[in-house]
Design a protein around this motif. Structure first.
Motif, short mmCIF file in Angstrom:
data_model
loop_
_atom_site.label_atom_id
_atom_site.label_comp_id
_atom_site.label_asym_id
_atom_site.label_seq_id
_atom_site.Cartn_x
_atom_site.Cartn_y
_atom_site.Cartn_z
N ARG A 172 51.67 30.38 38.49
CA ARG A 172 50.70 29.28 38.42
C ARG A 172 49.96 29.10 39.76
N ALA A 173 50.69 29.21 40.86
CA ALA A 173 50.03 29.09 42.16
C ALA A 173 49.00 30.21 42.36
N LEU A 174 49.39 31.44 42.00
CA LEU A 174 48.44 32.55 42.13
C LEU A 174 47.24 32.38 41.22
N ARG A 175 47.49 31.87 40.02
CA ARG A 175 46.39 31.65 39.08
C ARG A 175 45.45 30.57 39.59
N ALA A 176 46.02 29.51 40.19
CA ALA A 176 45.17 28.45 40.75
C ALA A 176 44.31 29.01 41.89
N ASP A 177 44.90 29.85 42.75
CA ASP A 177 44.11 30.46 43.84
C ASP A 177 43.00 31.36 43.30
N LEU A 178 43.33 32.14 42.29
CA LEU A 178 42.31 33.02 41.71
C LEU A 178 41.20 32.22 41.04
N GLN A 179 41.55 31.13 40.37
CA GLN A 179 40.51 30.30 39.74
C GLN A 179 39.62 29.67 40.81
N GLN A 180 40.23 29.23 41.90
CA GLN A 180 39.42 28.65 42.97
C GLN A 180 38.48 29.68 43.58
N GLN A 181 38.98 30.89 43.79
CA GLN A 181 38.11 31.96 44.31
C GLN A 181 37.00 32.30 43.33
N HIS A 182 37.35 32.30 42.04
CA HIS A 182 36.31 32.58 41.03
C HIS A 182 35.24 31.50 41.04
N GLN A 183 35.65 30.24 41.16
CA GLN A 183 34.67 29.16 41.21
C GLN A 183 33.80 29.28 42.44
N GLN A 184 34.43 29.63 43.57
CA GLN A 184 33.61 29.81 44.79
C GLN A 184 32.63 30.96 44.64
N SER A 185 33.09 32.04 44.00
CA SER A 185 32.18 33.18 43.79
C SER A 185 31.04 32.81 42.86
N VAL A 186 31.35 32.06 41.81
CA VAL A 186 30.29 31.64 40.88
C VAL A 186 29.31 30.72 41.58
N GLN A 187 29.82 29.80 42.40
CA GLN A 187 28.93 28.91 43.14
C GLN A 187 28.06 29.68 44.12
N LEU A 188 28.66 30.68 44.78
CA LEU A 188 27.88 31.50 45.70
C LEU A 188 26.79 32.28 44.98
N VAL A 189 27.12 32.80 43.81
CA VAL A 189 26.11 33.53 43.02
C VAL A 189 25.01 32.60 42.58
#
Length: 429
Positions: A63-80
């Motif tokens: 769950r911790a790894l999934r939360a980190d990956l989701q946060q990174q994905h959101q940051q990547s989407v925001q950056l795009v």
């Protein structure tokens, strides 16, 4: 009867003794079985608890790894999304600039035709031409130079227009316009001394940076599995290292010594291979951005595409002379390369060097004006107009005097028109 009664109880006591022993043995076996079952149940419960704890810990880590990956994905989407917004703004600016360039191109074509017509008129003109006509031609050329500097920042076209005005003044050879010629020469010297921007060279460096961003190794996953140091290549067959042999003076070992030497050599080779493999398994490095180690291959690909879009945005900012966008995009590129790329690779270091050099390059250059030439043209036009006015007033006064004398002479020589004037005067009264 008595004998029978006394003999019958004896077998009963003997048969009762084995029965009780059998019952005792069965009871002991039952207790042993129940004790073994209880131990097995306890072991199963402990095993279930251990497995449950392990599953709970693994689920928590997941769950911790999934939360980190989701946060990174959101940051990547925001950056795009931010990049797309900036690209849309840059595209709208490019479209507006393209329309403006088309208008300027049409105006330049029309101006070119007018310049050709003026050149033809100038060639047809003699030295006895009017100063005002010459000043109008010079004013037109200087105005073109001013438009080129103000609208497009084109120093080369402005220099061409001023050189044409300078050549026209030199051909006219008017001493009264020497001050105007000096002003134009001064403006030309200032324009030639301007440090212009080499657009083709900067564009080529941006293209090189975009290629390096797409091919340079990242920390993860591109550089994963690579050894920290360069691998030592094995000597090729036929090379001096592979063909090296002991000195001919030493005799070759024989018997058990030869076997021992072969075993020792094999042990050394095996130890070298094992140590090399162990060095390849571990890679110790310092990473400032911990999120760089959690990137998946898809995220790495999107990250490279985002950096390429930033390079394109910087190139558009260069074409439109947008210094703030230029520096912001190249600053983001420099920071991303420094944090996410493997600086041990030559391509990564070259990309970082190019990004920083481009970031420190100024694309806004303060251009001089041609106000001195325009002011000199206005002063020369005023002086020429005043001189023409003085020259025009002198012949008019002399003509009036001559006509007066002629009128008086006509009155003396021919008295006939006087009666005709009198009736006209009378009729008018």
């Amino acid at each position: 009867m008595t004998d029978t009664d006394h003999s019958s109880p004896a077998p009963t006591s003997e048969s009762a003794t084995p029965a009780s022993a059998l019952a005792t043995a069965q009871a002991g076996k039952g207790r042993t079985r129940s004790g073994g079952s209880a131990t097995a149940v306890i072991l199963l419960v402990l095993l279930a608890l251990v497995l449950g704890g392990a599953l709970f810990y693994q689920n928590r880590q997941y769950r911790a790894l999934r939360a980190d990956l989701q946060q990174q994905h959101q940051q990547s989407v925001q950056l795009v999304q931010e990049t797309r917004t900036q690209a849309g703004q840059a595209l709208s600016l490019v479209q507006a600039q393209a329309a403006r360039l088309q208008e300027l191109s049409g105006a330049l074509d029309a101006t070119t035709g007018q310049v050709q017509e003026l050149d033809q008129a100038l060639r047809m003109m003699t030295d006895s031409g009017s100063d005002l006509l010459l000043l109008n031609d010079i004013d037109h050329l200087v105005t073109i130079a001013q438009q080129q500097l103000a609208l497009g920042g084109n120093v080369a076209n402005a220099i061409i227009s001023l050189e044409a005005a300078q050549a026209q003044l030199a051909r006219a050879n008017r001493p009264g316009l020497a001050a105007l010629q000096q002003s134009i020469n001064g403006d030309l010297d200032r324009l030639r001394a301007v440090a212009t921007i080499d657009l083709p060279a900067l564009t080529a460096r941006i293209d090189r940076l975009s290629d390096l961003v797409g091919t340079a190794p990242l920390l993860i996953p591109d550089a994963a599995g690579q050894p920290a140091g360069p691998a030592v290549p094995a000597p090729a067959a036929g090379s001096p290292a592979s063909t090296a042999s002991p000195a001919p003076a030493e005799p070759a070992p024989e018997g058990w010594r030869a076997v021992a030497a072969d075993a020792w050599q094999w042990t050394r080779d095996a130890a070298g291979l094992v140590s090399q493999d162990l060095r390849g398994l571990f890679d110790v490095r310092r990473v400032d951005d911990a999120a760089a180690l959690l990137m998946s291959p898809d995220q790495a690909l999107r990250f490279r595409e985002v950096l390429k879009q930033r390079a394109v945005t910087a190139q558009l900012a260069l074409m439109m002379r947008q210094s703030r966008i230029w520096q912001a995009e190249l600053e983001q590129l420099s920071r991303a390369i420094d944090q996410r790329y493997d600086m041990r690779a030559e391509s990564s270091r070259e990309a970082l060097k190019i990004a920083r050099e481009l970031r420190d390059t100024a694309i806004e250059v303060k251009l001089p004006t041609v106000d001195n030439s325009l002011a000199a043209i206005a002063a020369a036009r005023d002086a020429a107009a005043a001189e023409d006015e003085q020259d025009g007033n002198a012949p008019d006064d002399s003509g009036q005097d001559d006509s007066g004398q002629d009128d008086s002479g006509q009155d003396d020589a021919t008295p006939a028109p006087s009666p005709a004037v009198a009736p006209a005067g009378a009729g008018a009264v």
